[in-house]
Motif scaffolding. Structure first.
Motif, PDB file in Angstrom:
ATOM      1  N   GLY A 179       0.809  -1.215   0.000  1.00  0.00           N
ATOM      2  CA  GLY A 179       0.000   0.000   0.000  1.00  0.00           C
ATOM      3  C   GLY A 179       0.834   1.252   0.000  1.00  0.00           C
ATOM      4  O   GLY A 179       2.050   1.214  -0.228  1.00  0.00           O
ATOM      5  N   PRO A 180       0.217   2.412   0.284  1.00  0.00           N
ATOM      6  CA  PRO A 180       0.922   3.690   0.248  1.00  0.00           C
ATOM      7  C   PRO A 180       2.019   3.767   1.302  1.00  0.00           C
ATOM      8  O   PRO A 180       1.875   3.237   2.401  1.00  0.00           O
ATOM      9  N   LEU A 181       3.097   4.455   0.947  1.00  0.00           N
ATOM     10  CA  LEU A 181       4.280   4.497   1.807  1.00  0.00           C
ATOM     11  C   LEU A 181       4.890   5.892   1.813  1.00  0.00           C
ATOM     12  O   LEU A 181       4.996   6.539   0.771  1.00  0.00           O
ATOM     13  N   ALA A 182       5.297   6.326   2.987  1.00  0.00           N
ATOM     14  CA  ALA A 182       6.109   7.530   3.141  1.00  0.00           C
ATOM     15  C   ALA A 182       7.375   7.144   3.884  1.00  0.00           C
ATOM     16  O   ALA A 182       7.316   6.628   4.998  1.00  0.00           O
ATOM     17  N   ALA A 184      23.593   5.616  -6.751  1.00  0.00           N
ATOM     18  CA  ALA A 184      22.927   4.464  -7.369  1.00  0.00           C
ATOM     19  C   ALA A 184      22.098   3.708  -6.337  1.00  0.00           C
ATOM     20  O   ALA A 184      20.999   3.219  -6.637  1.00  0.00           O
ATOM     21  N   ALA A 185      22.612   3.621  -5.114  1.00  0.00           N
ATOM     22  CA  ALA A 185      21.877   2.931  -4.049  1.00  0.00           C
ATOM     23  C   ALA A 185      20.589   3.670  -3.708  1.00  0.00           C
ATOM     24  O   ALA A 185      19.539   3.053  -3.487  1.00  0.00           O
ATOM     25  N   LEU A 186      20.650   4.999  -3.671  1.00  0.00           N
ATOM     26  CA  LEU A 186      19.441   5.780  -3.424  1.00  0.00           C
ATOM     27  C   LEU A 186      18.473   5.660  -4.599  1.00  0.00           C
ATOM     28  O   LEU A 186      17.254   5.558  -4.409  1.00  0.00           O
ATOM     29  N   ALA A 187      19.016   5.641  -5.812  1.00  0.00           N
ATOM     30  CA  ALA A 187      18.166   5.503  -6.997  1.00  0.00           C
ATOM     31  C   ALA A 187      17.395   4.183  -6.966  1.00  0.00           C
ATOM     32  O   ALA A 187      16.235   4.121  -7.400  1.00  0.00           O
ATOM     33  N   ARG A 188      18.013   3.138  -6.427  1.00  0.00           N
ATOM     34  CA  ARG A 188      17.305   1.849  -6.344  1.00  0.00           C
ATOM     35  C   ARG A 188      16.139   1.924  -5.363  1.00  0.00           C
ATOM     36  O   ARG A 188      15.116   1.249  -5.565  1.00  0.00           O
ATOM     37  N   ILE A 189      16.263   2.721  -4.319  1.00  0.00           N
ATOM     38  CA  ILE A 189      15.144   2.927  -3.402  1.00  0.00           C
ATOM     39  C   ILE A 189      14.007   3.633  -4.129  1.00  0.00           C
ATOM     40  O   ILE A 189      12.840   3.250  -4.018  1.00  0.00           O
ATOM     41  N   LEU A 195       9.104   4.982  -5.292  1.00  0.00           N
ATOM     42  CA  LEU A 195       8.967   6.206  -4.510  1.00  0.00           C
ATOM     43  C   LEU A 195       9.359   7.434  -5.339  1.00  0.00           C
ATOM     44  O   LEU A 195      10.087   7.324  -6.323  1.00  0.00           O
ATOM     45  N   VAL A 196       8.889   8.597  -4.893  1.00  0.00           N
ATOM     46  CA  VAL A 196       9.145   9.864  -5.566  1.00  0.00           C
ATOM     47  C   VAL A 196       9.882  10.794  -4.607  1.00  0.00           C
ATOM     48  O   VAL A 196       9.508  10.917  -3.427  1.00  0.00           O
ATOM     49  N   ASP A 197      10.933  11.444  -5.100  1.00  0.00           N
ATOM     50  CA  ASP A 197      11.652  12.471  -4.353  1.00  0.00           C
ATOM     51  C   ASP A 197      10.773  13.715  -4.347  1.00  0.00           C
ATOM     52  O   ASP A 197      10.691  14.446  -5.331  1.00  0.00           O
ATOM     53  N   THR A 198      10.097  13.973  -3.234  1.00  0.00           N
ATOM     54  CA  THR A 198       9.055  14.999  -3.219  1.00  0.00           C
ATOM     55  C   THR A 198       9.606  16.408  -3.452  1.00  0.00           C
ATOM     56  O   THR A 198       9.011  17.192  -4.185  1.00  0.00           O
ATOM     57  N   TYR A 199      10.733  16.717  -2.828  1.00  0.00           N
ATOM     58  CA  TYR A 199      11.270  18.065  -3.014  1.00  0.00           C
ATOM     59  C   TYR A 199      11.645  18.306  -4.467  1.00  0.00           C
ATOM     60  O   TYR A 199      11.303  19.343  -5.044  1.00  0.00           O
ATOM     61  N   LEU A 230       7.777   9.601  -1.256  1.00  0.00           N
ATOM     62  CA  LEU A 230       6.396   9.109  -1.215  1.00  0.00           C
ATOM     63  C   LEU A 230       6.124   8.162  -2.367  1.00  0.00           C
ATOM     64  O   LEU A 230       6.684   8.315  -3.457  1.00  0.00           O
ATOM     65  N   SER A 231       5.240   7.210  -2.127  1.00  0.00           N
ATOM     66  CA  SER A 231       4.780   6.355  -3.221  1.00  0.00           C
ATOM     67  C   SER A 231       4.026   7.206  -4.241  1.00  0.00           C
ATOM     68  O   SER A 231       3.488   8.259  -3.922  1.00  0.00           O
ATOM     69  N   GLU A 232       4.008   6.729  -5.495  1.00  0.00           N
ATOM     70  CA  GLU A 232       3.511   7.546  -6.600  1.00  0.00           C
ATOM     71  C   GLU A 232       2.089   8.046  -6.389  1.00  0.00           C
ATOM     72  O   GLU A 232       1.769   9.198  -6.710  1.00  0.00           O
ATOM     73  N   GLU A 233       1.237   7.208  -5.829  1.00  0.00           N
ATOM     74  CA  GLU A 233      -0.160   7.618  -5.678  1.00  0.00           C
ATOM     75  C   GLU A 233      -0.306   8.759  -4.677  1.00  0.00           C
ATOM     76  O   GLU A 233      -1.180   9.612  -4.795  1.00  0.00           O
ATOM     77  N   LEU A 234       0.597   8.802  -3.685  1.00  0.00           N
ATOM     78  CA  LEU A 234       0.585   9.919  -2.738  1.00  0.00           C
ATOM     79  C   LEU A 234       1.221  11.157  -3.352  1.00  0.00           C
ATOM     80  O   LEU A 234       0.749  12.279  -3.160  1.00  0.00           O
ATOM     81  N   ALA A 235       2.306  10.959  -4.089  1.00  0.00           N
ATOM     82  CA  ALA A 235       3.018  12.079  -4.688  1.00  0.00           C
ATOM     83  C   ALA A 235       2.162  12.850  -5.681  1.00  0.00           C
ATOM     84  O   ALA A 235       2.382  14.030  -5.935  1.00  0.00           O
ATOM     85  N   ALA A 236       1.158  12.187  -6.233  1.00  0.00           N
ATOM     86  CA  ALA A 236       0.273  12.859  -7.188  1.00  0.00           C
ATOM     87  C   ALA A 236      -0.468  14.030  -6.553  1.00  0.00           C
ATOM     88  O   ALA A 236      -0.900  14.954  -7.243  1.00  0.00           O
ATOM     89  N   GLY A 237      -0.608  14.021  -5.230  1.00  0.00           N
ATOM     90  CA  GLY A 237      -1.311  15.096  -4.552  1.00  0.00           C
ATOM     91  C   GLY A 237      -0.402  16.081  -3.831  1.00  0.00           C
ATOM     92  O   GLY A 237      -0.854  16.828  -2.969  1.00  0.00           O
ATOM     93  N   LEU A 238       0.887  16.121  -4.199  1.00  0.00           N
ATOM     94  CA  LEU A 238       1.854  16.965  -3.511  1.00  0.00           C
ATOM     95  C   LEU A 238       1.502  18.449  -3.610  1.00  0.00           C
ATOM     96  O   LEU A 238       1.072  18.938  -4.666  1.00  0.00           O
ATOM     97  N   GLN A 239       1.721  19.155  -2.512  1.00  0.00           N
ATOM     98  CA  GLN A 239       1.628  20.605  -2.486  1.00  0.00           C
ATOM     99  C   GLN A 239       2.792  21.140  -1.670  1.00  0.00           C
ATOM    100  O   GLN A 239       3.170  20.548  -0.651  1.00  0.00           O
ATOM    101  N   SER A 240       3.376  22.248  -2.106  1.00  0.00           N
ATOM    102  CA  SER A 240       4.509  22.810  -1.372  1.00  0.00           C
ATOM    103  C   SER A 240       4.010  23.672  -0.215  1.00  0.00           C
ATOM    104  O   SER A 240       2.860  24.068  -0.180  1.00  0.00           O
TER     105      SER A 240
END
Length: 232
Positions: free
Chosen positions: A140-143, A175-180, A185-189, A222-232
């Motif tokens: 499921g969704p993950l942060a 590369a290790a971070l890219a695998r995560i 997941l999405v780099d929110t910033y 954030l997982s992609e489905e959560l990142a879709a609703g990102l607001q700064s």
């Protein structure tokens, strides 16, 4: 849902500032790292008085992570430690479910010197984190938030030339971070600010904060489905 992450570098010392942040911004979830608290000394009562429940993975003088959830959201299914991590006693990973969201607070080892045993342990920790993220994403969704001690690109370093050969910026760490991230997941910033450095760490001994000389090593992923609703 409002999320914040902070490497507090001793929760005992920073508790007044943490309480100030909670009162001013009222995040739904706060991810803390480097709490440096003994299990019996973790300030549950003070946080509860501020309206937050907390779960912690405390290792004493070093490391330590925690998740705070605003009262009423629910905080359940706590898991302490990262499966397969190099040193489970360092207290660098904790998970909990907050209002249906799986949340993980993480403090990745620094690595100290490239090529050292500490650097190898850092890469091993990141590899195990990628495996765990892949498993969690299936559920499921993950942060995932915290001090990951990796600058994803040169944009995240105030002077890339000065850091050649140092930890935090090597191709292996990136590369290790890219695998995560590739695990779902999405780099929110970076998603919100594609061209701005957004530093999160500065060397206080040389006045780097005031000179704008920093690194971006703390992240909320954030997982992609959560990142879709990102607001700064």
């Amino acid at each position: 849902m409002r999320l914040v992450t902070w490497n507090v570098n001793s929760l005992t010392v920073r508790l007044p500032r943490v309480l100030e942040l909670l009162a001013q911004h009222r995040p739904d979830v706060a991810f803390l790292q480097e709490t440096k608290s003994a299990p019996e000394a973790f300030p549950h009562a003070a946080l509860a008085e501020a309206g937050y429940r907390a779960v912690d993975h405390s290792g004493g003088r070093w490391a330590g992570v925690a998740i705070l959830a605003r009262e009423g959201l629910g905080l359940a299914d706590v898991a302490r430690g990262l499966p397969g991590e190099p040193d489970a006693l360092e207290a660098r990973w904790i998970e909990a479910t907050v209002d249906g969201l799986r949340a993980a607070s993480v403090y990745v080892p620094n690595g100290r010197v490239v090529g050292s045993e500490f650097y190898a342990a850092k890469l091993e920790f990141l590899a195990r984190a990628a495996e765990r993220v892949a498993t969690l994403r299936e559920a499921g969704p993950l942060a995932l938030a915290g001090d990951l001690n990796v600058c994803p690109t040169d944009l995240d370093v105030y002077d890339p030339v000065a850091f050649v050969g140092e930890t935090h910026v090597t191709p292996e760490e990136r590369a290790a971070l890219a695998r995560i991230l590739d695990a779902g997941l999405v780099d929110t910033y970076r998603s919100l600010h594609p061209d701005e450095p957004g530093f999160t760490w500065w060397d206080y001994r040389q006045g780097h904060f005031h000179r704008g000389l920093g690194l971006r090593i703390d992240h909320i992923l954030l997982s992609e489905e959560l990142a879709a609703g990102l607001q700064s």
